[in-house]
Scaffold this motif. Structure first.
Motif, short mmCIF file in Angstrom:
data_model
loop_
_atom_site.label_atom_id
_atom_site.label_comp_id
_atom_site.label_asym_id
_atom_site.label_seq_id
_atom_site.Cartn_x
_atom_site.Cartn_y
_atom_site.Cartn_z
N ALA A 29 0.83 -1.20 0.00
CA ALA A 29 0.00 0.00 0.00
C ALA A 29 0.86 1.25 0.00
CB ALA A 29 -0.93 -0.01 1.21
N LEU A 30 1.99 1.22 0.74
CA LEU A 30 2.90 2.38 0.75
C LEU A 30 3.49 2.62 -0.62
CD1 LEU A 30 4.90 2.09 4.05
CD2 LEU A 30 3.34 3.86 3.39
N ALA A 31 3.86 1.54 -1.31
CA ALA A 31 4.44 1.70 -2.65
C ALA A 31 3.43 2.34 -3.59
CB ALA A 31 4.89 0.34 -3.18
N LEU A 32 2.19 1.86 -3.55
CA LEU A 32 1.17 2.45 -4.43
C LEU A 32 0.93 3.91 -4.08
CD1 LEU A 32 -1.45 -0.42 -4.61
CD2 LEU A 32 0.06 0.35 -6.40
N PHE A 33 0.90 4.21 -2.76
CA PHE A 33 0.65 5.59 -2.33
C PHE A 33 1.77 6.51 -2.79
CE2 PHE A 33 0.44 9.04 0.73
CZ PHE A 33 -0.92 9.26 0.81
N CYS A 34 3.03 6.05 -2.66
CA CYS A 34 4.16 6.91 -3.04
C CYS A 34 4.23 7.09 -4.56
CB CYS A 34 5.45 6.35 -2.50
SG CYS A 34 5.55 6.51 -0.72
N PHE A 50 -5.37 13.79 -11.28
CA PHE A 50 -6.60 13.30 -10.66
C PHE A 50 -6.58 11.78 -10.52
CE2 PHE A 50 -11.39 13.86 -10.79
CZ PHE A 50 -11.40 14.36 -9.53
N MET A 51 -6.05 11.09 -11.57
CA MET A 51 -5.97 9.64 -11.51
C MET A 51 -4.99 9.18 -10.45
SD MET A 51 -6.10 8.92 -15.53
CE MET A 51 -4.93 7.64 -15.44
N CYS A 52 -3.92 9.93 -10.24
CA CYS A 52 -2.97 9.57 -9.18
C CYS A 52 -3.62 9.72 -7.81
CB CYS A 52 -1.72 10.42 -9.28
SG CYS A 52 -0.74 10.02 -10.71
N ILE A 53 -4.52 10.70 -7.66
CA ILE A 53 -5.24 10.82 -6.39
C ILE A 53 -6.12 9.59 -6.16
CG2 ILE A 53 -6.94 12.19 -5.17
CD1 ILE A 53 -5.79 14.62 -6.54
N GLU A 54 -6.76 9.11 -7.23
CA GLU A 54 -7.55 7.87 -7.11
C GLU A 54 -6.67 6.70 -6.69
OE1 GLU A 54 -10.84 7.67 -7.45
OE2 GLU A 54 -10.70 9.82 -7.56
N LEU A 55 -5.45 6.67 -7.24
CA LEU A 55 -4.52 5.59 -6.89
C LEU A 55 -4.19 5.64 -5.39
CD1 LEU A 55 -2.89 3.38 -8.28
CD2 LEU A 55 -1.05 4.98 -8.51
N MET A 56 -3.99 6.84 -4.86
CA MET A 56 -3.69 6.96 -3.43
C MET A 56 -4.87 6.52 -2.59
SD MET A 56 -1.32 10.28 -2.97
CE MET A 56 -2.09 11.51 -3.94
N LEU A 57 -6.10 6.89 -3.02
CA LEU A 57 -7.29 6.44 -2.28
C LEU A 57 -7.38 4.92 -2.26
CD1 LEU A 57 -10.08 8.84 -3.56
CD2 LEU A 57 -9.37 8.56 -1.24
N ASN A 58 -7.04 4.30 -3.38
CA ASN A 58 -7.11 2.84 -3.44
C ASN A 58 -6.05 2.19 -2.58
OD1 ASN A 58 -8.92 1.10 -5.19
ND2 ASN A 58 -8.82 3.03 -6.25
N ALA A 59 -4.89 2.82 -2.47
CA ALA A 59 -3.85 2.28 -1.58
C ALA A 59 -4.35 2.29 -0.14
CB ALA A 59 -2.57 3.09 -1.72
N ALA A 60 -5.01 3.39 0.27
CA ALA A 60 -5.55 3.45 1.63
C ALA A 60 -6.64 2.40 1.83
CB ALA A 60 -6.10 4.85 1.89
N ASN A 61 -7.46 2.20 0.81
CA ASN A 61 -8.51 1.17 0.91
C ASN A 61 -7.92 -0.21 1.11
OD1 ASN A 61 -10.53 2.97 0.57
ND2 ASN A 61 -10.93 2.48 -1.56
N LEU A 62 -6.87 -0.50 0.34
CA LEU A 62 -6.24 -1.82 0.45
C LEU A 62 -5.68 -2.04 1.85
CD1 LEU A 62 -5.31 -4.38 -0.98
CD2 LEU A 62 -3.26 -3.20 -1.61
N VAL A 120 -17.74 5.49 -2.12
CA VAL A 120 -18.89 6.36 -2.41
C VAL A 120 -18.44 7.79 -2.58
CG1 VAL A 120 -20.95 7.33 -1.36
CG2 VAL A 120 -20.62 4.90 -1.32
N VAL A 121 -17.62 8.26 -1.62
CA VAL A 121 -17.16 9.65 -1.68
C VAL A 121 -16.27 9.86 -2.89
CG1 VAL A 121 -15.79 11.36 -0.46
CG2 VAL A 121 -17.41 10.00 0.78
N ALA A 122 -15.44 8.84 -3.24
CA ALA A 122 -14.57 8.98 -4.41
C ALA A 122 -15.40 9.12 -5.69
CB ALA A 122 -13.64 7.79 -4.51
#
Lengths: 168, 106
Positions: free
Chosen positions: B10-15, B31-43, B73-75
């Protein structure tokens, strides 16, 4: 090395590799397609953790709805590798990369020896992520946030229409 | 599977998401990179929800997965409004380069 570990490493390499390609590729359409691959890999991780509901919701909402919306906007604007704004400031490019890599290094070093280190997590088992449990919880304890999120969706829908409406 | 592996993934995806936000100039890619960070937190949330397994309490950890559901939902709401703003900007300045957006007016 059993089948779970093989799947874990395969999905991890797929997720990280396509995430790098999202950032590195010049064409925005390729970035979006690589991001869809990343989301499918993350959904695979959810299935590996037996969070079936979230795996399906992740595929439907992210890979199905959100990424199609991105693809739609990019194709509407007719963006491609030629219209892509190049990063002329090389210092910003190197600085951003070094900053992100340093953050990764610091966080990994800090979390290497924490209290949770070595705790096992339950893969391919457990009933936490099944629809039955999550549905019961969503409609009993979390029914108020659930209703609030419907209001959020309504306001987001109205907001999107108002913002993108041509001035007239 | 130890929890460390999921934390580091998850840290690798976030960074990678952070590097994308810092280095790219296309607003849609940011914007897509922000989605990637949200998904890292979800994982990471899902991984931690499977850490405290208790035989007597089979639904322990469900709250984390409900939180992941609400983050999704918020994303979704965020993406619809954000893309509407990007479309409006493209209509005004005929570009998605964030360097042209430093004035926020004309």
């Amino acid at each position: 090395m059993n089948i779970t570990q093989v799947l874990f490493w395969f999905l991890s390499v797929l997720a990280v590799g396509s995430a790098i390609m999202v950032v590195a590729s010049k064409n925005p359409v390729h970035s979006i397609l690589f991001l869809i691959i990343t989301f499918f890999a993350i959904s695979g991780h959810y299935i590996l953790l037996n969070a079936q509901f979230l795996a399906i919701v992740n595929i439907i909402v992210y890979a199905g709805a959100i990424m199609v919306l991105f693809l739609f906007v990019v194709m509407l604007m007719n963006l491609n590798a030629e219209s892509e704004p190049p990063q002329r400031n090389k210092y910003l490019l190197y600085g951003g990369t070094i900053a992100g890599a340093s953050l990764l290094l610091v966080l990994v070093a800090a979390l290497k020896q924490t209290g949770v280190t070595g705790q096992m997590i339950q893969t391919n088992g457990g009933s936490v992520g099944l629809i039955e449990n999550l549905g019961k919880l969503l409609f009993t304890d979390y029914v108020f946030p659930f209703e609030i999120s419907s209001v959020l969706f309504l306001s987001a829908m109205i907001g999107a229409v108002v913002v993108s409406k041509r001035e007239g | 599977m130890p929890i460390n592996y999921y934390i580091f993934l998850a840290l690798a995806l976030f960074c990678i998401g952070i590097i994308g936000v810092l280095t790219r100039r296309n607003a849609i890619i940011i914007f897509m990179c922000i989605e990637l960070m949200l998904n890292a937190a979800n994982l990471l949330l899902v991984a931690f929800s499977k850490m405290h397994v208790d035989v007597n309490q089979p639904t322990a950890g469900s709250d984390a997965q409900i939180f992941v559901f609400f983050i999704m939902v918020v994303a979704a709401a965020e993406v619809s409004v954000g893309l509407a703003i990007i479309v409006m900007l493209y209509r005004n300045i005929h570009s998605v380069d964030v360097n042209f957006l430093n004035r926020l007016k004309n």
